[in-house]
Write an enzyme that holds these catalytic residues in place. Sequence first.
Site, PDB file in Angstrom:
ATOM      1  N   THR A 381     -50.693  -7.601   6.391  1.00 42.79           N
ATOM      2  CA  THR A 381     -51.209  -6.387   5.746  1.00 42.79           C
ATOM      3  C   THR A 381     -50.089  -5.408   5.964  1.00 42.79           C
ATOM      4  O   THR A 381     -49.103  -5.737   6.623  1.00 42.79           O
ATOM      5  CB  THR A 381     -52.514  -5.944   6.444  1.00 42.79           C
ATOM      6  OG1 THR A 381     -53.548  -6.849   6.100  1.00 42.79           O
ATOM      7  CG2 THR A 381     -52.954  -4.541   6.048  1.00 42.79           C
ATOM      8  N   THR A 399     -53.508  -4.080   1.673  1.00 37.09           N
ATOM      9  CA  THR A 399     -53.438  -5.505   1.997  1.00 37.09           C
ATOM     10  C   THR A 399     -53.775  -6.424   0.846  1.00 37.09           C
ATOM     11  O   THR A 399     -54.459  -6.038  -0.108  1.00 37.09           O
ATOM     12  CB  THR A 399     -54.419  -5.813   3.158  1.00 37.09           C
ATOM     13  OG1 THR A 399     -54.197  -7.135   3.632  1.00 37.09           O
ATOM     14  CG2 THR A 399     -55.867  -5.676   2.747  1.00 37.09           C
TER      15      THR A 399
HETATM   16  O1  DON Z   1     -59.255  -5.725   5.786  1.00 36.50           O
HETATM   17  C1  DON Z   1     -59.024  -6.404   6.776  1.00 36.50           C
HETATM   18  O2  DON Z   1     -59.465  -6.167   7.873  1.00 36.50           O
HETATM   19  C2  DON Z   1     -58.078  -7.575   6.639  1.00 36.50           C
HETATM   20  N1  DON Z   1     -58.106  -8.073   5.296  1.00 36.50           N
HETATM   21  C3  DON Z   1     -56.738  -7.134   7.049  1.00 36.50           C
HETATM   22  C4  DON Z   1     -55.759  -8.255   7.040  1.00 36.50           C
HETATM   23  C5  DON Z   1     -54.594  -7.983   7.862  1.00 36.50           C
HETATM   24  O3  DON Z   1     -54.460  -6.984   8.507  1.00 36.50           O
HETATM   25  C6  DON Z   1     -53.603  -9.014   7.945  1.00 36.50           C
HETATM   26  N2  DON Z   1     -52.486  -8.487   8.673  1.00 36.50           N
HETATM   27  N3  DON Z   1     -51.624  -8.506   9.258  1.00 36.50           N
END
Ligand code: DON
Length: 570
Positions: A381, A399
């Site tokens: 993300t 993300t």
């Molecule tokens: O919205 C969420 O919590 C997840 N889709 C976030 C994903 C995420 O942070 C991946 N990252 N490094």
Amino acid sequence: MMHHKTLSVMAIKKSFYIAFYFILATFWLPAAGQSTHFKHGVVVSAHPEASAIGLEILKAGGNAIDAAVAVQFALSVVYPNAGNIGGGGFLVYRPAHGTPVTLDYREKAPARASSDMFLDPAGIPITQLSLDGALAAGVPGSVDGMVQAHKRYGNLSWRQVLEPAIQLAKIGFRITEKQANELNHFQERFIALNPGGSPLTRQVPWKKGDTLRQEALAHTISLIQDKGRNGFYVGETAQKIVATMQQAKGIISLEDLKNYHAQWRKPVIGTYRGYKVISMPPPSSGGAALIALLKSVEAYALSRWGFQQDSTVRLIVEAERRVYADRATHLGDPDFVKVPLNQLLDSAYNAGRLAGFSFEKASPSSTISAGAIAPVEKEQTTHFSIVDKDGNAVSITTTLNGSYGSGLFVAGAGFLLNNEMDDFSVKPGSPNMYGLVGGTANAIEPGKRMLSSMTPTILEKEGKLYLVVGTPGGSTIITSVFQTILNVIDFGQPIQEAVSAPRFHHQWLPDEVMTEKGAIAADVRKKLQASGYVIKERGSIGRVDAILVLKDGILQGGADPRGDDKASGY
Ligand code: DON
């Protein structure tokens, strides 16, 4: 309302951008993670080219929102594993004067989605379906989010703020070493999911310094530049999305796209040791969980105990365990379920949750509540923080969910679709890719937003802007933001140190403390293990990009050295 400029002005601007990017692409490879001080404005993002674009917009008279829009589109070009137009995100905005707001441009479940769409006939989750390919994608929100943010607060023209991303996609940019490695790592997945080819696949391995050009993406962003939301949610781009859906057995329809609208929401607000914390409300669990964590530890003498000392780690882990148990049960899309936000944010409630905790012994998660366990996978993300010369501040986390989202490109449009559907609770009690479990509050329903952990946050001190902070990291987002805030407020660290400091994480289930190398000193670790804590070392946790406002108004940028992140300001 779209603003238009004369053609000749645009032509001059274009040639300026072309020259600008040629210089960037030729000479500039990133110096990541450095500490920086600025007087007027600063942009901290995951990619030096995106930070540079944000800075150019600020210098051209744009405000923090103009820069944020430019950076969101720039990241969709230079940071395709998480930067996006095919995903979603959350924006927290604190204007220098006026009321803070948040914008929810989280994806939504398509109208044809159903609570059992990822279950086999025996009711067992088919994990791959919510992670790879067309069914994994929610209806994208980023473009409408940017259109709405700009319409309400932008100062420069829409055309001007999108232009840098278009040029960057057309002319190309030099990829970093980390990017080359990631692209090579994902080649097989791109090939498998995109039989017609993809902009990120090629015959020979990628290497540092290679130029990545994305003509189709440049065209798509140009359509958005010309037509605003109609450049994405109706017409050519929408038709390409639906054609890709039909080919890859997805369910997003023209109606779903036309009906998508980002939503302005009131921030969740709490206090911690006199600081005001402004963060993202549901459908993110982030703000509520962050404030609950801060409230849980507020009564304890963290600064006296010291950074990552025995009692400090125990208290943080026990608070995290309890708050994540609540997250799993009570949180979901507020447009669909009733979220008991007042109770979750209440000081007495959170203090009470820690009442049974002992400094001698771990509280097993099974005594807090029960559930299944899953491995933690690689996460992607991205977060960026911006402050402009007038003190307006923007904190955005955006993300595709997993790295490169669903891995599926919209054919001919040059961008990736998210795999955000995996953030729903595919089956109550069954863990998602981050090992997070959920209940019915986060079950799939048509048009519903999946629960998130993203925690873009802004802090005030005595009524003035103090800290802009956020991070990627799936389930670890909340605890990384929490620990960064403690590092600044309780342990007095300068922002770069607070961002760089090794982190640890507990999320109730699995019942273990995950740590980065060096996060918990050997002697503390031994004592914790003797008290029943299971400690597991893992790869990096989070990539925090933050801005701290010093007493004299100087802006201190903290860019996470775990990535290519960069603070650019003036
Ligand atoms: O919205 C969420 O919590 C997840 N889709 C976030 C994903 C995420 O942070 C991946 N990252 N490094």
